[in-house]
Design an enzyme around this catalytic site. Structure first.
Site, PDB file in Angstrom:
ATOM      1  CB  THR A 147      22.241  67.865 -23.120  1.00 25.82           C
ATOM      2  OG1 THR A 147      22.133  66.590 -21.729  1.00 25.82           O
ATOM      3  CG2 THR A 147      20.552  68.311 -22.437  1.00 25.82           C
ATOM      4  CG  ASP A 160      19.950  63.944 -21.684  1.00 23.62           C
ATOM      5  OD1 ASP A 160      20.977  63.155 -21.643  1.00 23.62           O
ATOM      6  OD2 ASP A 160      20.208  64.743 -21.212  1.00 23.62           O
ATOM      7  NE  ARG A 164      29.042  67.804 -13.957  1.00 26.50           N
ATOM      8  CZ  ARG A 164      28.389  67.651 -15.178  1.00 26.50           C
ATOM      9  NH1 ARG A 164      27.220  68.281 -16.115  1.00 26.50           N
ATOM     10  NH2 ARG A 164      29.129  66.515 -16.173  1.00 26.50           N
TER      11      ARG A 164
HETATM   12  P1  ATP Z   1      26.824  66.094 -19.481  1.00 26.89           P
HETATM   13  O1  ATP Z   1      27.820  65.108 -19.969  1.00 26.89           O
HETATM   14  O2  ATP Z   1      27.389  66.842 -18.724  1.00 26.89           O
HETATM   15  O3  ATP Z   1      25.431  66.206 -19.200  1.00 26.89           O
HETATM   16  P2  ATP Z   1      26.449  67.269 -22.234  1.00 26.89           P
HETATM   17  O4  ATP Z   1      27.403  66.006 -22.804  1.00 26.89           O
HETATM   18  O5  ATP Z   1      25.000  66.554 -22.095  1.00 26.89           O
HETATM   19  O6  ATP Z   1      26.572  67.466 -20.805  1.00 26.89           O
HETATM   20  P3  ATP Z   1      25.657  69.864 -22.840  1.00 26.89           P
HETATM   21  O7  ATP Z   1      24.942  70.062 -22.112  1.00 26.89           O
HETATM   22  O8  ATP Z   1      24.772  68.979 -23.970  1.00 26.89           O
HETATM   23  O9  ATP Z   1      26.555  68.049 -22.758  1.00 26.89           O
HETATM   24  O10 ATP Z   1      26.939  70.570 -23.557  1.00 26.89           O
HETATM   25  C1  ATP Z   1      27.811  71.780 -22.843  1.00 26.89           C
HETATM   26  C2  ATP Z   1      28.075  72.591 -23.182  1.00 26.89           C
HETATM   27  O11 ATP Z   1      28.372  72.671 -24.758  1.00 26.89           O
HETATM   28  C3  ATP Z   1      26.434  73.840 -23.558  1.00 26.89           C
HETATM   29  O12 ATP Z   1      26.677  74.575 -23.175  1.00 26.89           O
HETATM   30  C4  ATP Z   1      26.223  73.710 -25.005  1.00 26.89           C
HETATM   31  O13 ATP Z   1      26.361  74.312 -24.988  1.00 26.89           O
HETATM   32  C5  ATP Z   1      27.583  73.434 -25.616  1.00 26.89           C
HETATM   33  N1  ATP Z   1      27.737  73.164 -26.668  1.00 26.89           N
HETATM   34  C6  ATP Z   1      27.358  71.051 -27.384  1.00 26.89           C
HETATM   35  N2  ATP Z   1      27.826  71.809 -28.679  1.00 26.89           N
HETATM   36  C7  ATP Z   1      28.371  72.406 -29.168  1.00 26.89           C
HETATM   37  C8  ATP Z   1      28.059  72.967 -30.441  1.00 26.89           C
HETATM   38  N3  ATP Z   1      28.199  72.687 -31.789  1.00 26.89           N
HETATM   39  N4  ATP Z   1      28.619  73.814 -30.200  1.00 26.89           N
HETATM   40  C9  ATP Z   1      28.940  74.874 -29.218  1.00 26.89           C
HETATM   41  N5  ATP Z   1      28.407  75.136 -28.863  1.00 26.89           N
HETATM   42  C10 ATP Z   1      28.321  73.420 -27.702  1.00 26.89           C
HETATM   43 MG    MG Z   2      24.130  66.388 -20.917  1.00 28.71          MG
END
Ligand code: ATP
Ligand code: MG
Length: 786
Positions: free
Chosen positions: A34, A226, A673
């Site tokens: 995301t 998404d 989560r």
């Molecule tokens: P889900 O599969 O649950 O939807 P996701 O893959 O969409 O998860 P995100 O929600 O985008 O993951 O990110 C998860 C956490 O990791 C968030 O708190 C985000 O701010 C942090 N995060 C992602 N990439 C980085 C990065 N490069 N540096 C620091 N924090 C990061």
């Molecule tokens: Mg996500």
């Protein structure tokens, strides 16, 4: 403008900087999917100069959409983000359909039926077709209709498909096709679309009206989705159509988190993507930023048993963190107590806030036990989903008024309020209206307007006329008043509020307060909508091309409202709704009416998803929700409750490998989560205290003030423990927080059967997985492999 790419890892950068052509990001939970989507939008705008109006992003919840907008706004540091089209499939499509509905023969102010409304229509149709309402239960029929719509099967196709007919006959429900057909016709007549229609009609619109398709293809030069793993066939087809001209389609998903197959979602969409677009760029994100190593291990351990999945790794640089706890409790109430106690302790010992905890469960009904215990322990909480505020009877009644005002064709709402509060319109008179409307193929409202011509006489007739006049009065306000002003008048004049006010019972009072609450929330929404003003920062009026109607469109607010003769109003006895007291229709139309109209408000509340409801970001409350509703969210501490054979995994969902694999994915979503426990201030001095703890922790904290110096805690506790142990020996297995790791390990590791065996008492055993970094002193028995 910040450095947009700062802090991203290499793969994330690669995805963010990919500009044109199809892009697929497949990655595990918490890997920043995301975040990449959000950053990519900011990069397209900030670096490549793509116009915000040309970007469409489809998310899973309105909350996620709002967060994304906010983040983009922050990165870019200007007001451009508000021009983006970001929202759930349903809300974005509803917005587009409002402008294009006339192509499909719907009014632009069509009503959106939620699940309850559509079940109501099915019930009516079943009755009208003289079918047995026990065989054709609204839920069963509704699910079947929904599945057909999601698979793009029309009623005609349904009726002529021999396989479907044979299947319905086998299940002794041969008339479902006829109900489906009548249901669609009824919704159309009512000027209403159900949730599935918002997708289906959008698809039909793009498929059957090339100029419309062209317009939106041209507008949305970049399309992003998404949680792509949860799209169904219709959503898949729509995004494909929209992106066909530019092929700038970016989808983001995790096949391991696909948990909506019961709603027609299919993992195939992810697999198909690579076949649809030959030159697709695929990016894999493998580093997890959310959870501790231990939590991630569990997630990986569980999901690796699924056969149907795309191979991918997920690792983290974060510390292993504390061990996850699997706790056996003997009943749901015990489970509630355990969780409440654990929250209490963690708050005190580790300085967590209420808002850091989430309790996740398989079905809404499980929330009761937690609620009771949280309430008893004075822990503020909020339930997301379940019987929501908007499902309550008094709220639905009130909203039915608002719906009729906006769309008089809305027969479901009209039937609900025509004689509520009681105004002397008898059941037979109402039935007569319905029969005449069906016979003459008219709207019920049209018949009602001419009630004197269909043989209705006396008191009923007078009441009907007064009712019609009242609704028209409210309609006359739509042009110049915002949603709150209209709603306030509705509350005042319909007698609804008065009726509740006069009911002095406790329930009556609660209902009265709920209406007040509703009015307050409408007021807040109006204020908000007006603040999100149409004026850009440099003072220019934001013109959103999409809200410019195509030919023939009449916006609801500007649609001509029937002119009424003021004298006629008084002559027909409508003193209360005398036009003399209506707002001055000659006064310049207020912006408020346009930005915060009743129609927009109604759409917004109907399309709230579970994760959006009752949402107050700043509230420091424990969050309770189903695992489905928790998708995409993250919390420092997570409890997964009710992990018991037939509950989770659900008894209804482990008949086939596919179903069992979906339960595993659901568990994977729940586990991932949980974030890591930052700043755990673990007190080793209290080692093993939990195992012998003789009284409920809540009771302890009540007895010993929370502000007791923390250093005294173990001393006092050990003394009590020792004293208690002398009097009543407490066998380890009976202890409230005894772990049953060995019983639950199969759930985490086994291939096919998931069986949770507890030594005692077997019938009621439940296990709770506490996915937070519980201080080690509380661990009793760590599962050897976790
Ligand atoms: P889900 O599969 O649950 O939807 P996701 O893959 O969409 O998860 P995100 O929600 O985008 O993951 O990110 C998860 C956490 O990791 C968030 O708190 C985000 O701010 C942090 N995060 C992602 N990439 C980085 C990065 N490069 N540096 C620091 N924090 C990061
Ligand atoms: Mg996500």
């Amino acid at each position: 403008m910040q450095d947009i790419l700062a802090g991203l890892n290499e793969q994330q950068r690669e995805a963010v900087t990919h500009k044109d052509g199809p892009l697929m990001i497949v990655a595990g939970a918490g890997s920043g999917k995301t975040k990449v989507l959000t950053t990519r939008i900011a990069y397209l705008m900030g670096h490549h100069g793509v116009d915000a109006f040309n970007i469409l992003a489809l998310t899973f919840t309105n909350k996620a959409a709002a967060e994304m907008k906010e983040r983009i706004q922050k990165i870019l540091g200007n007001g451009e983000a508000r021009n983006l089209y970001i929202g759930t499939f349903h809300s974005v499509f509803a917005r587009i359909l409002r402008g294009e509905a006339q192509h499909l023969g719907y009014p632009s102010n069509f009503t959106i039926y939620d699940t309850d409304d559509s079940r109501g229509v099915i019930k009516t149709v079943v009755q009208e077709l003289n079918l047995d309402d026990k065989t054709y239960k609204p839920n069963v029929v509704g699910n079947r209709i929904s599945a057909a719509k999601n698979a793009l099967i029309t009623p005609e196709e349904y009726l002529s498909d021999s396989h479907i007919q044979a299947e319905d006959a086998r299940q002794n429900r041969p008339a479902i096709g006829r109900i489906y057909d009548a249901y669609c016709k009824r919704c159309f007549k009512n000027g209403a679309m159900d949730f599935d229609d918002l997708l289906l009609k959008m698809y039909e619109l793009l498929r059957d009206f090339p100029p419309v398709l062209h317009k939106y293809q041209h507008k949305f030069k970049y399309v992003m989705v998404d949680e792509y793993q949860d799209t169904n066939t219709t959503q898949y087809q729509i995004t494909k159509l929209l992106a066909a001209a530019h092929e700038n389609l970016c989808v983001v998903g995790d096949d391991a988190q696909s948990i909506y197959s019961f709603r027609g979602a299919t993992i195939e969409n992810i697999l198909q993507f690579q076949k649809d677009y030959e030159d697709v760029k695929v990016v894999k994100l493998e580093r997890n930023y959310r959870s501790t190593g231990t939590i991630l291990n569990i997630a990986n351990e569980v999901i690796k048993n699924n056969k149907n999945q795309l191979p991918k790794e997920l690792w983290t640089e974060a510390e292993a963190g504390d061990k996850v706890k699997i706790v056996r409790v003997i009943s749901d109430n015990d489970e509630g107590r355990y969780v409440a106690d654990a929250i209490q302790e963690n708050k005190l010992r580790n300085h967590f806030n209420n808002g850091d905890f989430a309790i996740l469960y398989r079905t809404n009904a499980q929330s009761r036990a937690y609620e009771e215990c949280l309430r008893r322990s004075n822990i503020p909480y909020r339930i997301y989903g379940g019987i929501s505020f908007y499902q309550r009877k008094e709220i639905r009644d009130f909203i039915a008024y608002l719906r009729v005002i906006v769309n008089t064709r809305d027969e479901e709402a009209l039937k609900r309020i025509i004689n509520y509060p009681a105004r002397g319109i008898g059941k037979t008179s109402i039935e007569k209206l319905v029969i005449v409307a069906n016979e003459k193929n008219m709207q019920m409202w049209q018949v009602l307007e001419q009630a004197q011509n269909v043989g209705i006489r006396g008191g009923s007739l007078e009441s009907m006329q007064a009712f019609v006049q009242m609704i028209k009065y409210f309609q006359s306000m739509l042009k110049t008043s915002n949603a709150y002003e209209v709603a306030f008048q509705v509350g005042k004049h319909t007698g609804l509020v008065k009726e509740l006010f006069n009911d002095k019972s406790a329930e009556g009072l609660a209902r009265y307060e709920n209406i007040q609450e509703l009015l307050n929330s409408i007021k807040e929404w109006v204020d908000d909508a007006e603040n999100r003003s149409m004026i850009d920062e440099d003072g220019t009026l934001i013109e959103d091309s999409i809200t410019q109607p195509t030919a023939g469109y009449v916006a609801p607010e500007t649609a001509p409202i029937p002119e009424r003769d003021p004298t006629a109003a008084t002559n027909s006895g409508g003193t209360l709704f005398d036009m003399a007291s209506t707002p001055d229709s000659n006064s310049p139309a207020k912006d408020a009416a346009a930005t915060a109209s009743l129609g927009t408000y109604l759409q917004q509340i109907t399309l709230l998803t579970d994760a959006d409801k009752n949402d107050d970001e700043n509230a420091d409350v424990v969050k309770l929700m189903t695992i489905h509703a928790s998708k995409g969210l993250e919390f420092p501490c997570v409890f997964v409750g009710g992990m018991e054979e037939t509950l989770f995994p659900s008894g209804m969902s482990i008949n086939t490998r596919e179903e069992l694999e979906e339960e595993r994915r659901l568990f994977y979503v729940a586990v991932t989560r949980a974030k890591k426990n930052c700043g755990s201030r673990m007190r080793k001095a209290a080692t093993n205290l939990g195992r012998w703890w003789p009284m409920s922790r809540a009771a302890f904290w009540k007895k010993y003030p929370a502000n007791m110096p923390i250093v005294l805690w173990p001393v006092v506790a050990c003394a009590i423990r020792a004293a208690w142990a002398l009097v009543v020996p407490v066998p380890l297995n009976d202890c409230m927080v005894a772990a049953v790791a060995e019983a639950t390990v199969p759930l985490l590791q086994n291939a096919d059967t998931v069986r949770l065996r507890a030594s005692k008492p077997p019938a009621q055993s439940q296990a709770t997985l506490a996915l937070h970094s519980r201080p080690k002193w509380w661990s009793i028995h760590h599962p050897p492999t976790l």
